[in-house]
Design a protein around this motif. Sequence first.
Motif, PDB file in Angstrom:
ATOM      1  N   GLY A  35      12.493 -17.002  33.884  1.00 52.72           N
ATOM      2  CA  GLY A  35      11.207 -16.726  33.279  1.00 52.72           C
ATOM      3  C   GLY A  35      10.483 -17.980  32.839  1.00 52.72           C
ATOM      4  N   TRP A  36       9.403 -17.768  32.124  1.00 49.32           N
ATOM      5  CA  TRP A  36       8.556 -18.846  31.628  1.00 49.32           C
ATOM      6  C   TRP A  36       8.312 -18.680  30.130  1.00 49.32           C
ATOM      7  CZ3 TRP A  36       6.916 -22.880  34.677  1.00 49.32           C
ATOM      8  CH2 TRP A  36       7.087 -22.730  36.051  1.00 49.32           C
ATOM      9  N   PHE A  37       8.379 -19.803  29.446  1.00 53.38           N
ATOM     10  CA  PHE A  37       7.965 -19.905  28.059  1.00 53.38           C
ATOM     11  C   PHE A  37       6.855 -20.954  28.018  1.00 53.38           C
ATOM     12  CE2 PHE A  37      11.259 -17.661  25.525  1.00 53.38           C
ATOM     13  CZ  PHE A  37      12.105 -17.296  26.555  1.00 53.38           C
ATOM     14  N   ARG A  38       6.157 -20.995  26.919  1.00 51.92           N
ATOM     15  CA  ARG A  38       5.135 -22.033  26.751  1.00 51.92           C
ATOM     16  C   ARG A  38       5.064 -22.488  25.309  1.00 51.92           C
ATOM     17  NH1 ARG A  38      -0.374 -18.381  27.745  1.00 51.92           N
ATOM     18  NH2 ARG A  38      -0.325 -17.252  25.749  1.00 51.92           N
ATOM     19  N   GLN A  39       4.574 -23.716  25.148  1.00 53.27           N
ATOM     20  CA  GLN A  39       4.440 -24.260  23.799  1.00 53.27           C
ATOM     21  C   GLN A  39       3.125 -25.008  23.704  1.00 53.27           C
ATOM     22  OE1 GLN A  39       7.762 -26.635  22.485  1.00 53.27           O
ATOM     23  NE2 GLN A  39       7.183 -26.381  20.344  1.00 53.27           N
ATOM     24  N   ALA A  40       2.254 -24.513  22.852  1.00 53.31           N
ATOM     25  CA  ALA A  40       0.970 -25.157  22.589  1.00 53.31           C
ATOM     26  C   ALA A  40       1.141 -26.166  21.461  1.00 53.31           C
ATOM     27  CB  ALA A  40      -0.074 -24.106  22.220  1.00 53.31           C
ATOM     28  N   PRO A  41       0.258 -27.140  21.370  1.00 56.00           N
ATOM     29  CA  PRO A  41       0.360 -28.147  20.311  1.00 56.00           C
ATOM     30  C   PRO A  41       0.404 -27.518  18.932  1.00 56.00           C
ATOM     31  CG  PRO A  41      -1.239 -28.819  21.943  1.00 56.00           C
ATOM     32  CD  PRO A  41      -0.860 -27.411  22.289  1.00 56.00           C
ATOM     33  N   GLY A  42       1.390 -27.906  18.145  1.00 57.74           N
ATOM     34  CA  GLY A  42       1.498 -27.415  16.785  1.00 57.74           C
ATOM     35  C   GLY A  42       2.040 -26.000  16.649  1.00 57.74           C
ATOM     36  N   LYS A  43       2.458 -25.411  17.769  1.00 60.96           N
ATOM     37  CA  LYS A  43       2.962 -24.032  17.730  1.00 60.96           C
ATOM     38  C   LYS A  43       4.388 -23.971  18.248  1.00 60.96           C
ATOM     39  CE  LYS A  43      -1.535 -21.760  18.184  1.00 60.96           C
ATOM     40  NZ  LYS A  43      -2.319 -20.734  18.921  1.00 60.96           N
ATOM     41  N   ALA A  44       5.053 -22.876  17.929  1.00 63.28           N
ATOM     42  CA  ALA A  44       6.420 -22.681  18.404  1.00 63.28           C
ATOM     43  C   ALA A  44       6.424 -22.266  19.868  1.00 63.28           C
ATOM     44  CB  ALA A  44       7.104 -21.609  17.558  1.00 63.28           C
ATOM     45  N   ARG A  45       7.545 -22.497  20.527  1.00 63.56           N
ATOM     46  CA  ARG A  45       7.679 -22.065  21.907  1.00 63.56           C
ATOM     47  C   ARG A  45       7.676 -20.548  21.957  1.00 63.56           C
ATOM     48  NH1 ARG A  45      11.929 -25.120  25.746  1.00 63.56           N
ATOM     49  NH2 ARG A  45      10.751 -26.792  24.741  1.00 63.56           N
ATOM     50  N   GLU A  46       6.942 -19.969  22.903  1.00 62.36           N
ATOM     51  CA  GLU A  46       6.836 -18.525  22.988  1.00 62.36           C
ATOM     52  C   GLU A  46       7.115 -18.019  24.390  1.00 62.36           C
ATOM     53  OE1 GLU A  46       2.906 -17.162  22.040  1.00 62.36           O
ATOM     54  OE2 GLU A  46       1.979 -18.191  23.741  1.00 62.36           O
ATOM     55  N   PHE A  47       7.618 -16.824  24.453  1.00 68.13           N
ATOM     56  CA  PHE A  47       7.894 -16.163  25.723  1.00 68.13           C
ATOM     57  C   PHE A  47       6.585 -15.809  26.421  1.00 68.13           C
ATOM     58  CE2 PHE A  47      10.023 -13.494  28.716  1.00 68.13           C
ATOM     59  CZ  PHE A  47       9.238 -12.353  28.851  1.00 68.13           C
TER      60      PHE A  47
END
Length: 130
Positions: A35-47
Amino acid sequence: QMQLTESGGGLVQAGGPLRLSCTPSGGSTNRYVMGWFRQAPGKAREFVAAFSWIRRTSYYADSVKGRFTISGDAATTTVHLQADFMESDDTAVYYCAAATFYRSGVYGVASQVAADYDSWGQGIQVTVSS
């Protein structure tokens, strides 16, 4: 250890499409969930989304449901993430992840918890411009 090679990403226009691919190599040959997760600046990694090789079923975060599609190519065990309409909130580093064995929950159902994945790609930047 399994290596995950990510491709695609970069700069995309708001409202435009995106396609990411992830190909595993080496390590375990077990293909349980990818799968894929993502992490935006200043945020936690999310599914974001995941594909179960066991159930041949896709799973999505509510934030991308209806806009993103994840699919698996059985011949190469490559997983593709396709987005039809990118939004500015989709800007993030996207990480491919693989779980090679069952840990908990319903067998074959993709977990949305990062700790349940044992292999990770290096991450690929996706920036949505307006």
